[in-house]
Write a protein that holds these residues in place. Structure first.
Motif, PDB file in Angstrom:
ATOM      1  N   PRO A 109       0.814  -1.219   0.000  1.00  0.00           N
ATOM      2  CA  PRO A 109       0.000   0.000   0.000  1.00  0.00           C
ATOM      3  C   PRO A 109       0.844   1.264   0.000  1.00  0.00           C
ATOM      4  O   PRO A 109       0.574   2.206  -0.759  1.00  0.00           O
ATOM      5  CB  PRO A 109      -0.796  -0.117   1.302  1.00  0.00           C
ATOM      6  N   LEU A 111      -6.784  -2.809   0.405  1.00  0.00           N
ATOM      7  CA  LEU A 111      -5.547  -2.410   1.073  1.00  0.00           C
ATOM      8  C   LEU A 111      -5.101  -3.459   2.089  1.00  0.00           C
ATOM      9  O   LEU A 111      -3.917  -3.775   2.193  1.00  0.00           O
ATOM     10  CB  LEU A 111      -5.732  -1.061   1.769  1.00  0.00           C
ATOM     11  N   ALA A 141      -3.746  10.555   3.259  1.00  0.00           N
ATOM     12  CA  ALA A 141      -3.655  11.997   3.507  1.00  0.00           C
ATOM     13  C   ALA A 141      -5.038  12.571   3.796  1.00  0.00           C
ATOM     14  O   ALA A 141      -5.185  13.467   4.635  1.00  0.00           O
ATOM     15  CB  ALA A 141      -3.028  12.699   2.310  1.00  0.00           C
ATOM     16  N   ARG A 184       0.906  14.075   4.242  1.00  0.00           N
ATOM     17  CA  ARG A 184       0.264  13.239   5.237  1.00  0.00           C
ATOM     18  C   ARG A 184       1.044  13.238   6.538  1.00  0.00           C
ATOM     19  O   ARG A 184       0.486  13.368   7.627  1.00  0.00           O
ATOM     20  CB  ARG A 184       0.136  11.803   4.753  1.00  0.00           C
ATOM     21  N   PHE A 209      -2.939   5.295  -2.429  1.00  0.00           N
ATOM     22  CA  PHE A 209      -2.973   5.087  -0.981  1.00  0.00           C
ATOM     23  C   PHE A 209      -2.498   6.330  -0.255  1.00  0.00           C
ATOM     24  O   PHE A 209      -3.053   6.703   0.782  1.00  0.00           O
ATOM     25  CB  PHE A 209      -2.118   3.899  -0.575  1.00  0.00           C
ATOM     26  N   ARG A 249       0.325   0.006   9.287  1.00  0.00           N
ATOM     27  CA  ARG A 249       0.672   0.205   7.876  1.00  0.00           C
ATOM     28  C   ARG A 249      -0.375   1.006   7.130  1.00  0.00           C
ATOM     29  O   ARG A 249      -0.079   1.665   6.144  1.00  0.00           O
ATOM     30  CB  ARG A 249       0.847  -1.149   7.184  1.00  0.00           C
ATOM     31  N   LEU A 250      -1.625   0.908   7.570  1.00  0.00           N
ATOM     32  CA  LEU A 250      -2.690   1.626   6.870  1.00  0.00           C
ATOM     33  C   LEU A 250      -3.081   2.915   7.575  1.00  0.00           C
ATOM     34  O   LEU A 250      -3.991   3.623   7.125  1.00  0.00           O
ATOM     35  CB  LEU A 250      -3.917   0.712   6.724  1.00  0.00           C
ATOM     36  N   PHE A 251      -2.415   3.223   8.668  1.00  0.00           N
ATOM     37  CA  PHE A 251      -2.722   4.451   9.416  1.00  0.00           C
ATOM     38  C   PHE A 251      -4.172   4.498   9.867  1.00  0.00           C
ATOM     39  O   PHE A 251      -4.827   5.537   9.790  1.00  0.00           O
ATOM     40  CB  PHE A 251      -2.388   5.697   8.590  1.00  0.00           C
ATOM     41  N   LEU A 252      -4.684   3.362  10.313  1.00  0.00           N
ATOM     42  CA  LEU A 252      -6.063   3.303  10.806  1.00  0.00           C
ATOM     43  C   LEU A 252      -6.067   2.714  12.207  1.00  0.00           C
ATOM     44  O   LEU A 252      -5.137   2.014  12.599  1.00  0.00           O
ATOM     45  CB  LEU A 252      -6.923   2.437   9.877  1.00  0.00           C
ATOM     46  N   GLU A 303      -0.303  14.520  10.090  1.00  0.00           N
ATOM     47  CA  GLU A 303      -0.354  13.564  11.188  1.00  0.00           C
ATOM     48  C   GLU A 303       0.355  14.131  12.413  1.00  0.00           C
ATOM     49  O   GLU A 303      -0.126  14.016  13.543  1.00  0.00           O
ATOM     50  CB  GLU A 303       0.325  12.268  10.752  1.00  0.00           C
ATOM     51  N   ALA A 313      -5.735  11.870   7.363  1.00  0.00           N
ATOM     52  CA  ALA A 313      -4.917  12.725   8.225  1.00  0.00           C
ATOM     53  C   ALA A 313      -5.489  14.133   8.266  1.00  0.00           C
ATOM     54  O   ALA A 313      -5.554  14.766   9.323  1.00  0.00           O
ATOM     55  CB  ALA A 313      -3.479  12.742   7.715  1.00  0.00           C
TER      56      ALA A 313
END
Lengths: 155, 155
Positions: free
Chosen positions: A8, B42, A19, B138, A14, B61-64, B142, A22
DNA sequence: GCGGTTTATATCGCGCGATAAAGGATCGCT
DNA sequence: AGCGATCCTTTATCGCGCGATATAAACCGC
């Protein structure tokens, strides 16, 4: 063609997706005091720019379907920020008009863009450049989504 | 400071937001045949890259948040693409492992990245450049979201 | 004015995504 | 043992976003 797939993090799409999240996280603490979500904020921005726009105009400017805009406007109407009324001249059309409260809210939003610019870590020029790059990307994607009839690139 | 507000179209964040939607519209016809949504895709990409990752690794890895990943994994489990089992060595940890069907699906996904690159209208080099720019954005956002303690910039 | 088409919005249904908050289970350290 | 830290789940909530369908008004040719 290739027999491998990217991670990803390697994908342009991605990075855009991440973004966007974020960005939402930055906006949230700024918008919460105004009682707005980010899409609602976008609607308010378009009305602050030009009051009395139709549903169609708003959807066009935000690149969203009217079936997304209508519920959005309803929530803002419930919140007392605007009214929805049919155009006299063309009764198919519904226009969104700010209430006094809707106009007043504008003052509270004046500081937001500067906060956001600060959060991006970019100066104005760089932000504009990146914005235009991303806008071009959006445009290409939009165009591609409009085509793609069956499953065929060049045969 | 200023007494005017931008139109949505002038905002960097809006271009990102709109581009994310546009991207989704391009992916949808490609992912529908696989029975995946974009976030699910993803997840599958990260597992195709490295099977048996923990919930925490995937969210990182997915920022979730993990509370977003858990239901996502459950849907993929229901779809028969993976299993979730606790790690023997550390029973706090849950690992997602691809099933045979999950691994098989990979073949059907091999063509997607090229389709997407085509839709962006960019060559590989330009796509990589833009990806890195957006990734930096991003990262800045963040970081900014992590600070912002109360309500105060310079008083 | 009459049909037929187009346009503008509403409506319905649907599911996912995303978060916050609270809880439970396990590990690791001392 | 005990206690804080870690990892994940659960629950509850909510809004978004879209596709499909429906409705009503406007336009158009004749």
């Amino acid at each position: 063609m290739s027999d491998s797939l990217p991670r990803p993090a390697e994908l342009l799409c991605f990075s855009v997706y991440a973004a966007a999240h974020a960005m939402n996280r930055v906006y949230k603490p700024l918008l919460d005091p105004l009682g707005l979500t980010y899409p609602q904020y976008l609607v308010m921005l378009t009305l602050w720019d030009e009051d009395g726009q139709t549903v169609g105009q708003v959807s066009e400017r935000l690149f969203l379907e009217s079936s997304t805009i209508t519920p959005l406007l309803k929530r803002l109407e419930t919140a007392g920020l605007l009214t929805r009324e049919r155009d006299r001249a063309d009764e198919r059309v519904v226009r969104a008009r700010l209430t006094e409260a809707g106009r007043a809210l504008r003052e509270k939003a004046l500081g937001i863009p500067a906060c956001i610019l600060g959060a991006t870590g970019l100066d104005m020029a760089a932000a504009v450049r990146l914005r235009d790059d991303v806008e071009r990307l959006r445009h290409s994607l939009e165009r591609a989504a409009g085509e793609e009839p069956p499953s065929g690139g060049p045969s």
